[in-house]
Design a protein around this motif. Structure first.
Motif, PDB file in Angstrom:
ATOM      1  N   ASN A 117       0.681  -1.308   0.181  1.00 51.61           N
ATOM      2  CA  ASN A 117      -0.021   0.542   0.198  1.00 51.61           C
ATOM      3  C   ASN A 117       0.679   1.285   0.020  1.00 51.61           C
ATOM      4  OD1 ASN A 117      -1.717   2.167   2.444  1.00 51.61           O
ATOM      5  ND2 ASN A 117      -2.466   1.337   0.762  1.00 51.61           N
ATOM      6  N   SER A 118       1.747   1.098   0.726  1.00 53.05           N
ATOM      7  CA  SER A 118       2.608   1.726   0.569  1.00 53.05           C
ATOM      8  C   SER A 118       3.205   2.426  -0.514  1.00 53.05           C
ATOM      9  CB  SER A 118       3.925   2.167   1.846  1.00 53.05           C
ATOM     10  OG  SER A 118       4.594   1.218   2.237  1.00 53.05           O
ATOM     11  N   PHE A 119       3.797   1.131  -1.504  1.00 51.25           N
ATOM     12  CA  PHE A 119       4.367   0.910  -2.565  1.00 51.25           C
ATOM     13  C   PHE A 119       3.302   1.919  -3.711  1.00 51.25           C
ATOM     14  CE2 PHE A 119       6.066  -1.306  -6.347  1.00 51.25           C
ATOM     15  CZ  PHE A 119       7.460  -0.415  -7.267  1.00 51.25           C
ATOM     16  N   GLY A 120       2.168   1.938  -3.585  1.00 54.97           N
ATOM     17  CA  GLY A 120       1.316   2.463  -4.307  1.00 54.97           C
ATOM     18  C   GLY A 120       1.082   3.844  -3.385  1.00 54.97           C
ATOM     19  N   PHE A 121       1.652   3.989  -2.787  1.00 60.87           N
ATOM     20  CA  PHE A 121       0.808   5.754  -2.339  1.00 60.87           C
ATOM     21  C   PHE A 121       2.295   6.444  -3.149  1.00 60.87           C
ATOM     22  CE2 PHE A 121       2.356   8.802   0.982  1.00 60.87           C
ATOM     23  CZ  PHE A 121       0.984  10.000   0.990  1.00 60.87           C
ATOM     24  N   TYR A 122       3.159   6.165  -3.018  1.00 56.67           N
ATOM     25  CA  TYR A 122       4.563   6.001  -3.236  1.00 56.67           C
ATOM     26  C   TYR A 122       4.735   7.035  -4.836  1.00 56.67           C
ATOM     27  CZ  TYR A 122       8.929   6.626  -5.644  1.00 56.67           C
ATOM     28  OH  TYR A 122      10.192   6.465  -6.644  1.00 56.67           O
ATOM     29  N   VAL A 123       3.645   6.257  -5.707  1.00 51.27           N
ATOM     30  CA  VAL A 123       3.868   6.423  -6.927  1.00 51.27           C
ATOM     31  C   VAL A 123       2.628   7.106  -7.141  1.00 51.27           C
ATOM     32  CG1 VAL A 123       3.577   5.029  -9.207  1.00 51.27           C
ATOM     33  CG2 VAL A 123       4.049   3.467  -7.579  1.00 51.27           C
ATOM     34  N   TRP A 124       1.441   7.550  -6.574  1.00 49.24           N
ATOM     35  CA  TRP A 124      -0.064   8.345  -6.969  1.00 49.24           C
ATOM     36  C   TRP A 124       0.918   9.328  -6.093  1.00 49.24           C
ATOM     37  CZ3 TRP A 124      -2.725  10.435  -2.366  1.00 49.24           C
ATOM     38  CH2 TRP A 124      -3.359  11.032  -2.861  1.00 49.24           C
ATOM     39  N   LYS A 125       1.304   9.550  -5.789  1.00 52.53           N
ATOM     40  CA  LYS A 125       1.522  11.072  -4.464  1.00 52.53           C
ATOM     41  C   LYS A 125       2.748  11.398  -5.679  1.00 52.53           C
ATOM     42  CE  LYS A 125       3.247  13.272  -0.404  1.00 52.53           C
ATOM     43  NZ  LYS A 125       3.612  13.426   0.775  1.00 52.53           N
ATOM     44  N   THR A 126       3.867  10.365  -5.793  1.00 51.30           N
ATOM     45  CA  THR A 126       4.308  11.407  -7.080  1.00 51.30           C
ATOM     46  C   THR A 126       3.716  11.851  -8.002  1.00 51.30           C
ATOM     47  OG1 THR A 126       6.313   9.790  -5.599  1.00 51.30           O
ATOM     48  CG2 THR A 126       7.092  10.686  -7.802  1.00 51.30           C
ATOM     49  N   PHE A 127       3.778  11.091  -9.390  1.00 49.97           N
ATOM     50  CA  PHE A 127       3.141  11.901 -10.247  1.00 49.97           C
ATOM     51  C   PHE A 127       1.299  12.150  -9.363  1.00 49.97           C
ATOM     52  CE2 PHE A 127       3.726   7.531 -12.821  1.00 49.97           C
ATOM     53  CZ  PHE A 127       4.028   7.834 -13.822  1.00 49.97           C
ATOM     54  N   LYS A 128       1.020  12.379  -8.562  1.00 50.12           N
ATOM     55  CA  LYS A 128       0.165  13.418  -8.703  1.00 50.12           C
ATOM     56  C   LYS A 128       1.196  15.120  -8.064  1.00 50.12           C
ATOM     57  CE  LYS A 128      -3.818  14.812  -5.494  1.00 50.12           C
ATOM     58  NZ  LYS A 128      -4.036  14.684  -4.352  1.00 50.12           N
ATOM     59  N   SER A 129       2.207  15.324  -7.696  1.00 46.46           N
ATOM     60  CA  SER A 129       3.509  16.181  -7.889  1.00 46.46           C
ATOM     61  C   SER A 129       3.822  16.601  -8.799  1.00 46.46           C
ATOM     62  CB  SER A 129       4.350  15.795  -6.453  1.00 46.46           C
ATOM     63  OG  SER A 129       5.169  16.567  -6.570  1.00 46.46           O
ATOM     64  N   VAL A 146       5.437   4.295   9.857  1.00 42.43           N
ATOM     65  CA  VAL A 146       4.173   4.662   9.284  1.00 42.43           C
ATOM     66  C   VAL A 146       3.763   3.163   9.392  1.00 42.43           C
ATOM     67  CG1 VAL A 146       2.156   5.299   8.579  1.00 42.43           C
ATOM     68  CG2 VAL A 146       4.419   6.746   9.180  1.00 42.43           C
ATOM     69  N   VAL A 147       4.274   2.396   8.808  1.00 47.97           N
ATOM     70  CA  VAL A 147       4.087   0.903   8.849  1.00 47.97           C
ATOM     71  C   VAL A 147       4.461   0.476   8.995  1.00 47.97           C
ATOM     72  CG1 VAL A 147       4.745  -0.732   6.910  1.00 47.97           C
ATOM     73  CG2 VAL A 147       4.270   1.863   5.841  1.00 47.97           C
ATOM     74  N   TRP A 148       5.139  -0.052  10.305  1.00 49.51           N
ATOM     75  CA  TRP A 148       5.623  -0.526  11.176  1.00 49.51           C
ATOM     76  C   TRP A 148       5.391  -0.287  12.309  1.00 49.51           C
ATOM     77  CZ3 TRP A 148       7.098  -4.898   9.676  1.00 49.51           C
ATOM     78  CH2 TRP A 148       8.283  -5.666   9.215  1.00 49.51           C
ATOM     79  N   PHE A 149       4.373   1.034  12.608  1.00 50.02           N
ATOM     80  CA  PHE A 149       3.711   1.960  14.118  1.00 50.02           C
ATOM     81  C   PHE A 149       2.384   0.778  13.683  1.00 50.02           C
ATOM     82  CE2 PHE A 149       1.002   4.480  15.607  1.00 50.02           C
ATOM     83  CZ  PHE A 149       1.306   4.821  16.945  1.00 50.02           C
ATOM     84  N   SER A 150       1.989   1.364  12.509  1.00 46.96           N
ATOM     85  CA  SER A 150       0.926   0.492  12.208  1.00 46.96           C
ATOM     86  C   SER A 150       0.293  -0.900  11.760  1.00 46.96           C
ATOM     87  CB  SER A 150      -0.316   0.640  10.781  1.00 46.96           C
ATOM     88  OG  SER A 150      -0.104   2.602  10.329  1.00 46.96           O
ATOM     89  N   VAL A 151       1.455  -1.071  11.542  1.00 47.75           N
ATOM     90  CA  VAL A 151       2.046  -2.587  12.026  1.00 47.75           C
ATOM     91  C   VAL A 151       1.208  -3.579  13.193  1.00 47.75           C
ATOM     92  CG1 VAL A 151       2.522  -5.490  11.742  1.00 47.75           C
ATOM     93  CG2 VAL A 151       2.367  -3.519   9.842  1.00 47.75           C
ATOM     94  N   THR A 152       2.321  -2.636  14.294  1.00 47.44           N
ATOM     95  CA  THR A 152       2.266  -3.188  15.691  1.00 47.44           C
ATOM     96  C   THR A 152       0.968  -2.827  16.450  1.00 47.44           C
ATOM     97  OG1 THR A 152       4.617  -2.442  15.223  1.00 47.44           O
ATOM     98  CG2 THR A 152       3.500  -2.149  17.878  1.00 47.44           C
ATOM     99  N   PHE A 202      -8.723  -3.223   3.185  1.00 51.94           N
ATOM    100  CA  PHE A 202      -8.409  -2.453   3.293  1.00 51.94           C
ATOM    101  C   PHE A 202      -7.487  -1.427   2.897  1.00 51.94           C
ATOM    102  CE2 PHE A 202     -11.769  -1.616   7.443  1.00 51.94           C
ATOM    103  CZ  PHE A 202     -12.439  -0.478   6.262  1.00 51.94           C
ATOM    104  N   THR A 203      -6.392  -2.239   2.449  1.00 49.57           N
ATOM    105  CA  THR A 203      -4.919  -1.572   1.640  1.00 49.57           C
ATOM    106  C   THR A 203      -5.380  -2.418   0.421  1.00 49.57           C
ATOM    107  OG1 THR A 203      -3.863  -3.736   2.366  1.00 49.57           O
ATOM    108  CG2 THR A 203      -3.391  -1.736   4.266  1.00 49.57           C
ATOM    109  N   ILE A 204      -6.546  -3.438   0.262  1.00 46.85           N
ATOM    110  CA  ILE A 204      -6.828  -3.494  -1.180  1.00 46.85           C
ATOM    111  C   ILE A 204      -7.683  -2.757  -1.797  1.00 46.85           C
ATOM    112  CG2 ILE A 204      -8.439  -5.656  -2.716  1.00 46.85           C
ATOM    113  CD1 ILE A 204      -7.159  -7.661  -0.245  1.00 46.85           C
ATOM    114  N   ILE A 205      -8.825  -2.024  -1.374  1.00 49.83           N
ATOM    115  CA  ILE A 205      -9.535  -0.898  -1.271  1.00 49.83           C
ATOM    116  C   ILE A 205      -9.388   0.384  -2.028  1.00 49.83           C
ATOM    117  CG2 ILE A 205     -11.320   0.472  -1.141  1.00 49.83           C
ATOM    118  CD1 ILE A 205     -12.268  -1.919   0.796  1.00 49.83           C
ATOM    119  N   PHE A 206      -7.431   0.727  -1.319  1.00 46.48           N
ATOM    120  CA  PHE A 206      -6.557   1.513  -1.150  1.00 46.48           C
ATOM    121  C   PHE A 206      -5.768   1.429  -2.652  1.00 46.48           C
ATOM    122  CE2 PHE A 206      -7.133   2.883   3.556  1.00 46.48           C
ATOM    123  CZ  PHE A 206      -8.158   3.673   3.000  1.00 46.48           C
ATOM    124  N   ASN A 207      -5.195   0.154  -2.629  1.00 42.72           N
ATOM    125  CA  ASN A 207      -4.333  -0.142  -3.236  1.00 42.72           C
ATOM    126  C   ASN A 207      -5.363   0.475  -5.057  1.00 42.72           C
ATOM    127  OD1 ASN A 207      -2.702  -0.235  -2.514  1.00 42.72           O
ATOM    128  ND2 ASN A 207      -3.049  -2.158  -2.102  1.00 42.72           N
TER     129      ASN A 207
END
Length: 490
Positions: free
Chosen positions: A281-293, A312-318, A373-378
């Protein structure tokens, strides 16, 4: 003279009488010493109360008296028997509890040679007994192949592979017999499809998957031009998948569960899967945000961005893992017999836990809901990024790299989501779905290796250049992007 002879005869007869009596006592003592050995779970002045050894005097109960029978079920007598206190030594096999209670389908018979016979009558147990929280957590039948016919099944446990005692169920206020036995080893049938798939091919496929994931992680970590933000995310995803495969591999061999906690392996499996999808999900966010910027210059803050994403990822997983574990222990009150198998003996001679506990449905739901939910976000990242790409008319070298990352993200998303869905389907206890999950699990590793390495022309070019030709890998700032733009050739 007559008096002397009479005295001598009396002394000799008395000596013979005492010799016969002494020999009888000696034989009786020897028989008592070498009597039939019976394994008793608790001390002689204790019984099992709701799975724990307690003193008899506290519950106004009588001492357990063994009743012997023949293998045909007829009553038998044993003159002398000796108790051996303690739980059985099962080595690497599982331990399970059996309850011989009124109207139960299990029957426990002590044989005259000290062995224990477990007879299963294949009848429905009384509902009030099944609903007891102590009994409902135990299941021996799930680990033994029981015939489908209604004829009783019989299993015999050797003298050192069981312990037996009297049990008191306080909730139902009933008494009966209790035994903790070692699961008998099932004969391997190499022609059985289920055995071949679950115990042979499944471990082999897991091992192959771990090797493929490790190759992808090593390639993206070793080659300098691949160690950007996208490459580090791909490396982390593959490491998470390796951990999940290793944890799932441990869960395959249930017969060695005495030295393995299924609770720990389940937690590791679900945490690693959750982390893999969060990183995707962070990979998809990175690509989406970079293209949007508007500013797509990438490589200045790759290390810092990876640190941010990692936090962010490891805090959320914990947080999600802590919620799932707390929900399992505090809120999950289900009575799934496969969820928990626990008994504790606490006395002055032993304190031992025999535990096979797996994560409950509530914990699994908390683990897997964020994945959904990550699938929906992706899906959202894919749709919006695709619209942005269609609006771009002029491509630079960074846009080429981003488009390659976008395609790689889409492929990883489809592969991992499909494998996750088949994992869910495999829990329906349908053999065909389980077999499909086994093959899809291997196919996931093969496809990830293909799309991350073989299908990436710039990656194969770098591998050929560094391995086959022993030339230094280009470390220029935009070497990776230029290679990707030129189709693998400078």
């Amino acid at each position: 003279m007559y008096i002397v002879l009479l005295t001598l005869s009396l002394l000799s007869s008395t000596h013979v009488l005492y010799a016969e009596v002494g020999e009888t006592d000696l034989n009786e003592a020897s028989e008592k010493q070498y009597g039939v050995k019976i394994n008793k779970c608790c001390f002689e002045n204790e019984l099992v109360v709701d799975g724990v050894c307690r003193l008899l005097e506290r519950y106004n109960q009588t001492v357990w008296t063994p009743q012997f029978k023949t293998e045909d079920g007829n009553d038998a007598k044993v003159k002398y028997h000796n108790f051996v206190t303690g739980i059985p030594d099962c080595a690497t096999t599982q331990q399970r509890a059996i309850f011989d209670l009124p109207k139960s389908e299990d029957e426990l018979n002590l044989l005259t040679d000290g062995r224990l016979q477990h007879v299963i009558n294949h009848e429905h147990s009384s509902d009030n007994i099944k609903e007891d929280p102590v009994i409902s957590t135990f299941s021996l039948h799930d680990n033994i192949a029981i015939p489908e016919e209604k004829e009783p099944s019989s299993y015999i446990h050797n003298q050192n592979k069981y312990c037996m005692d009297k049990i008191l169920i306080t909730n139902a206020n009933i008494t009966g017999s209790y035994a903790l036995v070692c699961i008998p080893e099932v004969k391997i049938n190499w022609k059985d499809m289920s055995f071949l798939m679950r115990k042979v091919l499944n471990p082999i496929f897991h091992a192959i998957s771990m090797i493929l994931f490790l190759l992808v992680a090593v390639i993206y970590f070793v080659l300098p031009t691949l160690r950007d933000l996208a490459g580090n995310i791909i490396t982390t995803i593959n490491m998470c998948l390796i951990v999940s495969q290793a944890a799932d591999l441990v869960r395959i061999f249930t017969e060695f569960s005495n030295h393995v906690s299924f609770m720990i392996t389940d937690i590791i499996l679900y945490i690693s899967l959750l982390a893999a999808f969060f990183w995707l999900n962070s990979f998809g966010f990175y690509v989406w945000k970079t293209f949007k910027s508007r500013n797509v210059f990438l490589r200045v803050t790759d290390v810092r961005k990876y640190c941010y994403y990692s936090s962010v990822v490891w805090f959320s997983v914990t947080i999600m893992a802590a919620m799932a574990i707390c929900a399992h222990f505090l809120l999950d009150t289900g009575t799934n017999p496969n969820r928990k198998t626990r008994i504790q003996f606490s006395s002055s001679i032993l304190i031992d836990d025999v535990e096979q506990e797996t994560i409950g449905l509530l914990g699994i739901a908390i683990f897997f809901t964020p994945v959904a939910f990550t699938i929906i976000f992706n899906v959202f990242f894919y749709v919006t990024t695709l619209k942005i790409i269609k609006r771009i008319n002029i491509y630079g070298r960074i846009h080429h790299k981003l488009k390659g990352c976008f395609n790689l993200f889409l492929q990883l998303f489809l592969i991992m989501t499909t494998a996750w869905l088949f994992l869910l389907l495999s829990w329906l206890n349908i053999d065909e779905l389980m077999y499909a999950h086994i093959f899809v699990n291997l196919l996931q590793a093969i496809l990830i290796f293909y799309v991350c390495v073989l299908r990436q022309s710039h990656v194969t070019f770098l591998l050929r250049k560094s391995c086959c030709y022993a030339e230094p890998v280009p470390t220029g700032e935009w070497g990776d992007e230029m290679t990707h733009m030129n189709g693998g050739n400078y």
